[in-house]
Design a protein around this motif. Structure first.
Motif, short mmCIF file in Angstrom:
data_model
loop_
_atom_site.label_atom_id
_atom_site.label_comp_id
_atom_site.label_asym_id
_atom_site.label_seq_id
_atom_site.Cartn_x
_atom_site.Cartn_y
_atom_site.Cartn_z
N GLY A 54 -76.60 -22.09 33.99
CA GLY A 54 -76.80 -22.51 32.61
C GLY A 54 -78.07 -21.92 32.03
O GLY A 54 -79.12 -21.95 32.68
N TYR A 56 -80.44 -22.24 28.71
CA TYR A 56 -80.64 -23.18 27.62
C TYR A 56 -81.75 -22.70 26.68
O TYR A 56 -82.82 -22.30 27.13
N PHE A 132 -83.54 -21.59 32.70
CA PHE A 132 -82.36 -21.36 33.54
C PHE A 132 -82.18 -22.49 34.55
O PHE A 132 -83.15 -23.04 35.08
N SER A 133 -80.92 -22.84 34.81
CA SER A 133 -80.62 -23.80 35.87
C SER A 133 -79.31 -23.41 36.54
O SER A 133 -78.39 -22.91 35.91
N PHE A 134 -79.25 -23.64 37.85
CA PHE A 134 -78.03 -23.35 38.62
C PHE A 134 -77.70 -24.62 39.38
O PHE A 134 -78.30 -24.91 40.41
N MET B 119 -83.71 -30.64 35.05
CA MET B 119 -82.80 -29.56 35.42
C MET B 119 -83.33 -28.18 35.01
O MET B 119 -82.86 -27.16 35.49
N PHE B 120 -84.24 -28.17 34.07
CA PHE B 120 -84.82 -26.89 33.61
C PHE B 120 -86.32 -26.93 33.87
O PHE B 120 -87.09 -27.34 33.00
N PRO B 121 -86.74 -26.52 35.09
CA PRO B 121 -88.15 -26.67 35.45
C PRO B 121 -89.10 -25.94 34.49
O PRO B 121 -90.25 -26.36 34.34
N PHE B 174 -76.27 -27.97 47.22
CA PHE B 174 -76.55 -26.86 48.13
C PHE B 174 -77.91 -27.07 48.77
O PHE B 174 -78.63 -27.97 48.39
#
Lengths: 192, 174
Positions: A54, A56, A132-134, B119-121, B174
């Motif tokens: 993702g 954003y 960015f996020s995975f 979620m978005f560091p 993961f």
């Protein structure tokens, strides 16, 4: 919504040009679907626990919201092959370089769309630095919703396809705005 | 009979059966579980925000969707205190109330927290962190022991709470 179709065509064309330049190979981006949906209704398309990449971008200006570009895991691996010039099918894990390349790709796709969208509606929209996020789709999208808007917010959902070397990789571009602004946008899309 | 009950975002479930309470893909949201080991009563809430964090403008937008936020009395619309389960404080209050109604003893209750990630560091977002702090503060005020947590970081989490054993299982991808 003819206006939306026109925006999509222009945005796809812009993004194709910019992506080809970035990758230095002919790449085409198509927009295969654009629709206003409730964000929860995205889950049948992508399961909440499905791993996605993702990108954003916070959106400010005359309207505030968020742009989010999503690629399913396999698509993000295929795109990494292309972006960092690996043998097709070799990426199985995203390195820092892959993440930064995907972020740049997201920046280009989101940026192209926002520019065309902003010109067509004649409102000032600024896309900010991408993040960015995975991870799980649900975890990513719920943070964006919480950050900007309320639960069960509507989003403009744009299904994209990136075509290169006979491969077509599907992705999703989501535009979320605060509700009154979103309704105003829908009205102007209808009326222009 | 054992059931698998999925708890949606902004919702909570209290049960005293042998059920499993599950919720998936928790990001900045915070999952709070309360458990009475003696009476085998469990509750799981999937909260999104502390109300302190919400600006007035956003709070108005949030209230507009909440049916519990307004009631009509004598023809005058009067705003009530928000009892919306997407808020950490309100959810903890409601869980305690419902558990006690079902026969739990407040003094037996033990809490676990899962989620509160960013979620978005690269993004300076404190939503997750503030949810965790708000829950810890509220639990302390209520005198409920916090016995386990898997919070923070930048990973999504899925949660399964076995009400028969009180065990909370956290899955990351993961």
């Amino acid at each position: 919504m003819e206006k939306l179709q026109e925006i999509n065509n222009k945005a796809a064309l812009n993004a194709s040009g910019a992506l080809s330049k970035l990758i230095d190979r002919p790449v085409k981006m198509n927009i295969t679907m654009a629709d206003v949906r409730k964000v929860e209704e995205l889950s049948p398309v992508i399961g909440p626990e499905e791993i996605v990449a993702g990108v954003y971008l916070p959106v400010t200006g005359e309207i505030t919201g968020a742009a989010l570009l999503i690629f399913p895991k396999e698509s993000s691996f295929n795109l990494s092959d292309l972006l960092v010039r690996r043998e097709p099918g070799t990426t199985r894990k995203l390195t820092g370089l892959d993440k930064s390349a995907l972020k740049e790709l997201g920046n280009i796709v989101c940026g192209s769309y926002l520019t065309v969208f902003s010109n067509a509606l004649q409102v000032k929209i600024i896309g900010h630095v991408p993040s960015f996020s995975f991870d799980m789709f649900g975890a990513i999208v719920s943070q964006i919703i919480t950050e900007f808007v309320q639960k069960s917010e509507k989003a403009l959902v744009v299904e994209i396809e990136i075509i290169f070397e006979l491969k077509a990789l599907k992705g999703y571009f989501l535009l979320l705005f605060e509700l009154p602004q979103f309704n105003a946008i829908l009205r102007s899309l209808d009326s222009v | 009979m054992m059931e698998n009950i999925e708890v949606n975002m902004g919702d909570l479930v209290v049960t005293k059966n042998q059920d499993k309470l599950t919720t998936s893909a928790v990001g900045s949201c915070l999952v709070i579980t309360l458990y009475d080991l003696k009476f085998k009563i469990g509750a799981l809430a999937h909260t999104m925000l502390t109300d302190r964090r919400v600006s007035h403008l956003k709070r108005d937008a949030l209230d507009a969707t909440s049916s519990s936020a307004r009631t009509r009395e004598g023809g005058n619309e009067r705003r009530h205190e928000i009892r919306d389960m997407k808020y950490v404080d309100a959810a903890i209050d409601e869980m305690i109330k419902k558990m006690v109604t079902q026969g739990a003893n407040k003094e037996n209750l033990e809490a676990k927290l899962v989620g509160g990630a960013n979620m978005f560091p690269a993004l300076k977002s404190d939503i997750g962190k503030e949810n965790v702090l708000a829950a810890k503060k509220k639990l302390k005020e209520e005198g409920i022991r916090l016995v386990g947590e898997s919070v923070g970081g930048s990973q999504g989490r899925s949660v399964e709470f076995s009400v028969a054993s009180g065990i909370v299982t956290v899955k990351i991808k993961f």
